[in-house]
Enzyme design. Structure first.
Site, mmCIF file in Angstrom:
data_model
loop_
_atom_site.group_PDB
_atom_site.id
_atom_site.type_symbol
_atom_site.label_atom_id
_atom_site.label_comp_id
_atom_site.label_asym_id
_atom_site.label_seq_id
_atom_site.Cartn_x
_atom_site.Cartn_y
_atom_site.Cartn_z
ATOM 1 N N HIS A 243 15.446 6.246 39.936
ATOM 2 C CA HIS A 243 16.117 5.882 41.183
ATOM 3 C C HIS A 243 15.794 4.423 41.504
ATOM 4 O O HIS A 243 14.642 3.992 41.409
ATOM 5 C CB HIS A 243 15.629 6.803 42.302
ATOM 6 N N CYS B 10 18.102 10.858 48.090
ATOM 7 C CA CYS B 10 18.218 10.057 46.856
ATOM 8 C C CYS B 10 17.958 10.876 45.589
ATOM 9 O O CYS B 10 18.283 10.444 44.483
ATOM 10 C CB CYS B 10 17.265 8.868 46.898
ATOM 11 N N ASN C 261 19.735 -0.201 46.690
ATOM 12 C CA ASN C 261 19.477 1.240 46.607
ATOM 13 C C ASN C 261 20.743 1.983 47.039
ATOM 14 O O ASN C 261 21.153 1.884 48.191
ATOM 15 C CB ASN C 261 18.290 1.549 47.538
#
Ligand code: COA
Length: 331
Positions: free
Chosen positions: A256, A116, A286
């Site tokens: 994020h 990520c 996500n």
């Protein structure tokens, strides 16, 4: 060392799949509820790529939009870095597939995996090539089809993730704008708290998985939660200290998008109000490395960003990895 050029974002683009998967739909797939998911994560829905669609197509869509926004042609791109943990193929890389689809025939191309945190890593790598004059225009495209590696029998993970692509063009920008500081880091010793095996997995790792399923995400949610809350605020503080500026000078933080509670914890530690923290996870879930560039593109298209605005980009992810950058908007 004197660097001849400043590197900054000259164009943004994004593309999300059309198909939505709502919390209510998930109720019929696993034992969960809209109420639980919203309360524990802030997510209401996520986008899911069609089985028939290659991720490369979504990545190319976002890339074409970023290139158009930068006012250049695909032929002007010198390098393509694609960040992903869900490429269609290991070879050819996603970056090479994108190169073909967008017609960037003069570009070098490679994939990069920092989970990520991939976009922040790619930004810091690309920045070097722009600042030292090696390249003029670099396309960073972060694209993920996490629905393809989610275990839809594991309610602890399947409610969290979605699919999407975000892209930026990094180029030469005016003095006083662009990237002024960035930090990258990793905690490899804690990597076993979030795993996606590829061709090999340890016995211990396989034993943790539903029915020993190998190519799916497994995660110790609370360990990741603790790491994330701490590292988001620490990375932000480090990058601010490095630049000698205060959090009060920052217009927005682009974090994020993993869990609203992680973002609230980090904001509290930094003593910043949530209206400075850009969020879209309610509608995307996500999307790993694509989270930050998709947010940036959304904010830019909404007219929220003005030349001179100071922004923090910050992420964490599998590996474990983390990174943050201070960027002064150039457009
Ligand atoms: N629906 C309903 N109940 C669920 C559920 C779901 N989707 N997922 C877990 N539960 C249950 C658990 O089984 C547990 O029940 P039990 O007490 O009977 O065992 C209970 O809810 C609490 O589980 P817990 O894991 O403690 O919840 P949590 O508040 O820590 O939230 C996460 C779980 C995964 C949402 C949270 O830990 C998280 O977001 N972690 C970080 C994940 C992340 O950022 N990953 C990406 C890294 S890039």
């Amino acid at each position: 060392m004197i660097k001849p050029f400043k590197a900054g974002i000259t164009g943004t683009g994004s593309m999300l799949p059309d198909k939505k998967l709502t919390n209510f739909q998930l109720e019929s797939i696993v034992e969960t509820s809209d109420e639980w998911i919203v309360k524990r994560t802030g997510i209401r829905e996520r986008r899911i790529i069609d089985d028939s669609m290659p991720l490369a197509e979504l990545a190319a869509g976002a890339s074409n939009r970023a290139i158009a926004d930068a006012g250049i042609a695909a032929d002007d791109i010198d390098l393509i870095i694609a960040t992903t943990i869900t490429p269609d193929y290991l070879s050819p890389s996603l970056a090479c597939q994108v190169q073909k689809l967008i017609g960037a025939g003069k570009a070098a191309a490679f994939d990069m995996n920092a989970a990520c945190t991939g976009f922040i890593y790619a930004l810091q790598i690309s920045r070097q090539f722009i600042e030292n004059g090696t390249y003029k225009n670099i396309l960073i495209v972060s694209a993920e089809a996490l629905s393809r590696i989610v275990d839809f029998t594991d309610r602890r993970t399947c409610v969290l993730f979605g699919d999407g692509a975000g892209a930026v063009v990094l180029g030469r920008v005016d003095d006083g704008t662009g990237i002024s500081s960035a930090i990258l880091g990793a905690c490899g010793e804690d990597g076993s708290v979030l795993t996606i095996p590829c061709f090999y997995a340890t016995e211990e790792d396989l034993a943790l998985r539903n029915e020993g399923k190998k190519q799916v995400i497994w995660m110790d949610g609370s360990e990741v939660f603790t790491f994330a809350s701490k590292i988001m605020s620490e990375s932000t503080k480090n990058v601010l200290d490095d630049s000698g500026i205060s959090i009060n000078d920052i217009k927005y933080i682009f974090p994020h998008q993993a869990n609203m509670r992680i973002l609230q914890n980090a904001a509290k530690r930094l003593d910043v109000p949530m209206d400075k923290v850009y969020t879209n996870l309610e509608y995307t879930g996500n999307i790993s490395s694509a989270s930050v560039p998709v947010c940036l593109d959304e904010a830019a298209k909404k007219g929220l960003l003005k030349k001179g605005d100071k922004l923090i980009l910050v992420a964490f992810g599998g590996g474990l990895t983390y990174g943050a950058a201070l960027l002064t908007w150039s457009k």
